[in-house]
Design a protein around this motif. Sequence first.
Motif, PDB file in Angstrom:
ATOM      1  N   LYS A   3      36.320  51.896  63.833  1.00  0.00           N
ATOM      2  CA  LYS A   3      37.115  52.690  62.907  1.00  0.00           C
ATOM      3  C   LYS A   3      37.234  51.894  61.634  1.00  0.00           C
ATOM      4  O   LYS A   3      37.058  50.674  61.628  1.00  0.00           O
ATOM      5  CB  LYS A   3      38.489  53.007  63.488  1.00  0.00           C
ATOM      6  CG  LYS A   3      38.416  53.968  64.648  1.00  0.00           C
ATOM      7  CD  LYS A   3      39.759  54.549  64.970  1.00  0.00           C
ATOM      8  CE  LYS A   3      39.548  55.490  66.146  1.00  0.00           C
ATOM      9  NZ  LYS A   3      40.542  56.500  66.226  1.00  0.00           N
ATOM     10  N   TYR A   4      37.527  52.589  60.564  1.00  0.00           N
ATOM     11  CA  TYR A   4      37.604  51.954  59.256  1.00  0.00           C
ATOM     12  C   TYR A   4      38.961  52.241  58.636  1.00  0.00           C
ATOM     13  O   TYR A   4      39.430  53.378  58.660  1.00  0.00           O
ATOM     14  CB  TYR A   4      36.486  52.472  58.353  1.00  0.00           C
ATOM     15  CG  TYR A   4      35.130  52.203  58.949  1.00  0.00           C
ATOM     16  CD1 TYR A   4      34.474  51.010  58.703  1.00  0.00           C
ATOM     17  CD2 TYR A   4      34.518  53.128  59.799  1.00  0.00           C
ATOM     18  CE1 TYR A   4      33.236  50.733  59.279  1.00  0.00           C
ATOM     19  CE2 TYR A   4      33.292  52.863  60.382  1.00  0.00           C
ATOM     20  CZ  TYR A   4      32.655  51.666  60.116  1.00  0.00           C
ATOM     21  OH  TYR A   4      31.449  51.402  60.696  1.00  0.00           O
ATOM     22  N   VAL A   5      39.572  51.191  58.094  1.00  0.00           N
ATOM     23  CA  VAL A   5      40.867  51.331  57.438  1.00  0.00           C
ATOM     24  C   VAL A   5      40.677  51.068  55.949  1.00  0.00           C
ATOM     25  O   VAL A   5      40.134  50.038  55.553  1.00  0.00           O
ATOM     26  CB  VAL A   5      41.891  50.331  58.012  1.00  0.00           C
ATOM     27  CG1 VAL A   5      43.218  50.440  57.264  1.00  0.00           C
ATOM     28  CG2 VAL A   5      42.094  50.556  59.492  1.00  0.00           C
ATOM     29  N   VAL A   6      41.148  52.014  55.153  1.00  0.00           N
ATOM     30  CA  VAL A   6      41.145  51.866  53.702  1.00  0.00           C
ATOM     31  C   VAL A   6      42.577  51.572  53.285  1.00  0.00           C
ATOM     32  O   VAL A   6      43.498  52.299  53.648  1.00  0.00           O
ATOM     33  CB  VAL A   6      40.643  53.151  53.007  1.00  0.00           C
ATOM     34  CG1 VAL A   6      40.760  53.015  51.493  1.00  0.00           C
ATOM     35  CG2 VAL A   6      39.219  53.458  53.418  1.00  0.00           C
ATOM     36  N   GLU A   7      42.760  50.483  52.545  1.00  0.00           N
ATOM     37  CA  GLU A   7      44.074  50.118  52.007  1.00  0.00           C
ATOM     38  C   GLU A   7      43.999  50.198  50.491  1.00  0.00           C
ATOM     39  O   GLU A   7      43.166  49.545  49.865  1.00  0.00           O
ATOM     40  CB  GLU A   7      44.457  48.695  52.406  1.00  0.00           C
ATOM     41  CG  GLU A   7      44.738  48.521  53.859  1.00  0.00           C
ATOM     42  CD  GLU A   7      45.211  47.106  54.193  1.00  0.00           C
ATOM     43  OE1 GLU A   7      45.471  46.306  53.275  1.00  0.00           O
ATOM     44  OE2 GLU A   7      45.294  46.818  55.388  1.00  0.00           O
ATOM     45  N   LEU A  66      41.689  46.901  43.738  1.00  0.00           N
ATOM     46  CA  LEU A  66      42.940  47.153  44.455  1.00  0.00           C
ATOM     47  C   LEU A  66      42.715  47.810  45.819  1.00  0.00           C
ATOM     48  O   LEU A  66      43.669  48.110  46.526  1.00  0.00           O
ATOM     49  CB  LEU A  66      43.850  48.053  43.601  1.00  0.00           C
ATOM     50  CG  LEU A  66      44.350  47.431  42.298  1.00  0.00           C
ATOM     51  CD1 LEU A  66      45.074  48.481  41.462  1.00  0.00           C
ATOM     52  CD2 LEU A  66      45.251  46.241  42.578  1.00  0.00           C
ATOM     53  N   ILE A  67      41.461  48.006  46.184  1.00  0.00           N
ATOM     54  CA  ILE A  67      41.130  48.687  47.435  1.00  0.00           C
ATOM     55  C   ILE A  67      40.467  47.718  48.406  1.00  0.00           C
ATOM     56  O   ILE A  67      39.583  46.955  48.030  1.00  0.00           O
ATOM     57  CB  ILE A  67      40.192  49.885  47.172  1.00  0.00           C
ATOM     58  CG1 ILE A  67      40.888  50.909  46.289  1.00  0.00           C
ATOM     59  CG2 ILE A  67      39.737  50.519  48.486  1.00  0.00           C
ATOM     60  CD1 ILE A  67      40.002  52.028  45.813  1.00  0.00           C
ATOM     61  N   LYS A  68      40.910  47.799  49.661  1.00  0.00           N
ATOM     62  CA  LYS A  68      40.284  47.013  50.731  1.00  0.00           C
ATOM     63  C   LYS A  68      39.768  47.978  51.785  1.00  0.00           C
ATOM     64  O   LYS A  68      40.429  48.955  52.134  1.00  0.00           O
ATOM     65  CB  LYS A  68      41.299  46.078  51.378  1.00  0.00           C
ATOM     66  CG  LYS A  68      41.810  45.001  50.467  1.00  0.00           C
ATOM     67  CD  LYS A  68      42.820  44.138  51.178  1.00  0.00           C
ATOM     68  CE  LYS A  68      43.416  43.119  50.224  1.00  0.00           C
ATOM     69  NZ  LYS A  68      44.501  42.371  50.852  1.00  0.00           N
ATOM     70  N   LEU A  69      38.601  47.664  52.307  1.00  0.00           N
ATOM     71  CA  LEU A  69      38.006  48.435  53.399  1.00  0.00           C
ATOM     72  C   LEU A  69      37.816  47.473  54.556  1.00  0.00           C
ATOM     73  O   LEU A  69      37.121  46.461  54.424  1.00  0.00           O
ATOM     74  CB  LEU A  69      36.672  49.047  52.974  1.00  0.00           C
ATOM     75  CG  LEU A  69      35.881  49.784  54.048  1.00  0.00           C
ATOM     76  CD1 LEU A  69      36.671  50.952  54.619  1.00  0.00           C
ATOM     77  CD2 LEU A  69      34.553  50.265  53.480  1.00  0.00           C
ATOM     78  N   LYS A  70      38.449  47.795  55.678  1.00  0.00           N
ATOM     79  CA  LYS A  70      38.362  46.929  56.853  1.00  0.00           C
ATOM     80  C   LYS A  70      37.757  47.700  58.013  1.00  0.00           C
ATOM     81  O   LYS A  70      38.024  48.882  58.198  1.00  0.00           O
ATOM     82  CB  LYS A  70      39.750  46.431  57.256  1.00  0.00           C
ATOM     83  CG  LYS A  70      40.433  45.606  56.191  1.00  0.00           C
ATOM     84  CD  LYS A  70      41.806  45.191  56.625  1.00  0.00           C
ATOM     85  CE  LYS A  70      42.503  44.387  55.536  1.00  0.00           C
ATOM     86  NZ  LYS A  70      43.844  43.987  55.937  1.00  0.00           N
ATOM     87  N   GLU A  71      36.972  46.999  58.788  1.00  0.00           N
ATOM     88  CA  GLU A  71      36.367  47.591  59.981  1.00  0.00           C
ATOM     89  C   GLU A  71      37.164  47.151  61.203  1.00  0.00           C
ATOM     90  O   GLU A  71      37.414  45.966  61.398  1.00  0.00           O
ATOM     91  CB  GLU A  71      34.924  47.126  60.109  1.00  0.00           C
ATOM     92  CG  GLU A  71      34.190  47.727  61.278  1.00  0.00           C
ATOM     93  CD  GLU A  71      32.760  47.229  61.355  1.00  0.00           C
ATOM     94  OE1 GLU A  71      32.380  46.748  62.438  1.00  0.00           O
ATOM     95  OE2 GLU A  71      32.030  47.300  60.342  1.00  0.00           O
ATOM     96  N   LEU A  72      37.573  48.123  61.991  1.00  0.00           N
ATOM     97  CA  LEU A  72      38.278  47.829  63.238  1.00  0.00           C
ATOM     98  C   LEU A  72      37.337  48.112  64.398  1.00  0.00           C
ATOM     99  O   LEU A  72      36.622  49.102  64.405  1.00  0.00           O
ATOM    100  CB  LEU A  72      39.516  48.725  63.383  1.00  0.00           C
ATOM    101  CG  LEU A  72      40.578  48.617  62.303  1.00  0.00           C
ATOM    102  CD1 LEU A  72      41.697  49.605  62.583  1.00  0.00           C
ATOM    103  CD2 LEU A  72      41.137  47.211  62.236  1.00  0.00           C
ATOM    104  N   VAL A  73      37.358  47.254  65.363  1.00  0.00           N
ATOM    105  CA  VAL A  73      36.534  47.446  66.552  1.00  0.00           C
ATOM    106  C   VAL A  73      37.466  47.496  67.750  1.00  0.00           C
ATOM    107  O   VAL A  73      38.266  46.587  67.967  1.00  0.00           O
ATOM    108  CB  VAL A  73      35.508  46.308  66.731  1.00  0.00           C
ATOM    109  CG1 VAL A  73      34.674  46.529  67.975  1.00  0.00           C
ATOM    110  CG2 VAL A  73      34.627  46.192  65.493  1.00  0.00           C
TER     111      VAL A  73
END
Length: 77
Positions: A3-7, A66-73
């Motif tokens: 899943k991907y989280v955009v902050e 100002l944007i972060k994209l993180k990958e969740l496993v």
Amino acid sequence: MKKYVVEISIDYLDTKPIKKVFEYFDDAQDYIINTVNNNIESFKQSAVYTLSEQDLKDFEQNQYQLIKLKELVSWKH
């Protein structure tokens, strides 16, 4: 499953950024691009002076910073 989280932060001091979770990278990427484009349009609409191309490029760059994209496993046992 990944899943991907955009902050998205309002500024560099934002302690509570907006967070959205996406199942697909493309959806997260589309959300980021649409958000930045909407922010640019709002910036242009609210400007009290004529904006140069450099002004818009600088604003766009700032928005992406100002944007972060993180990958969740998630792990299944």
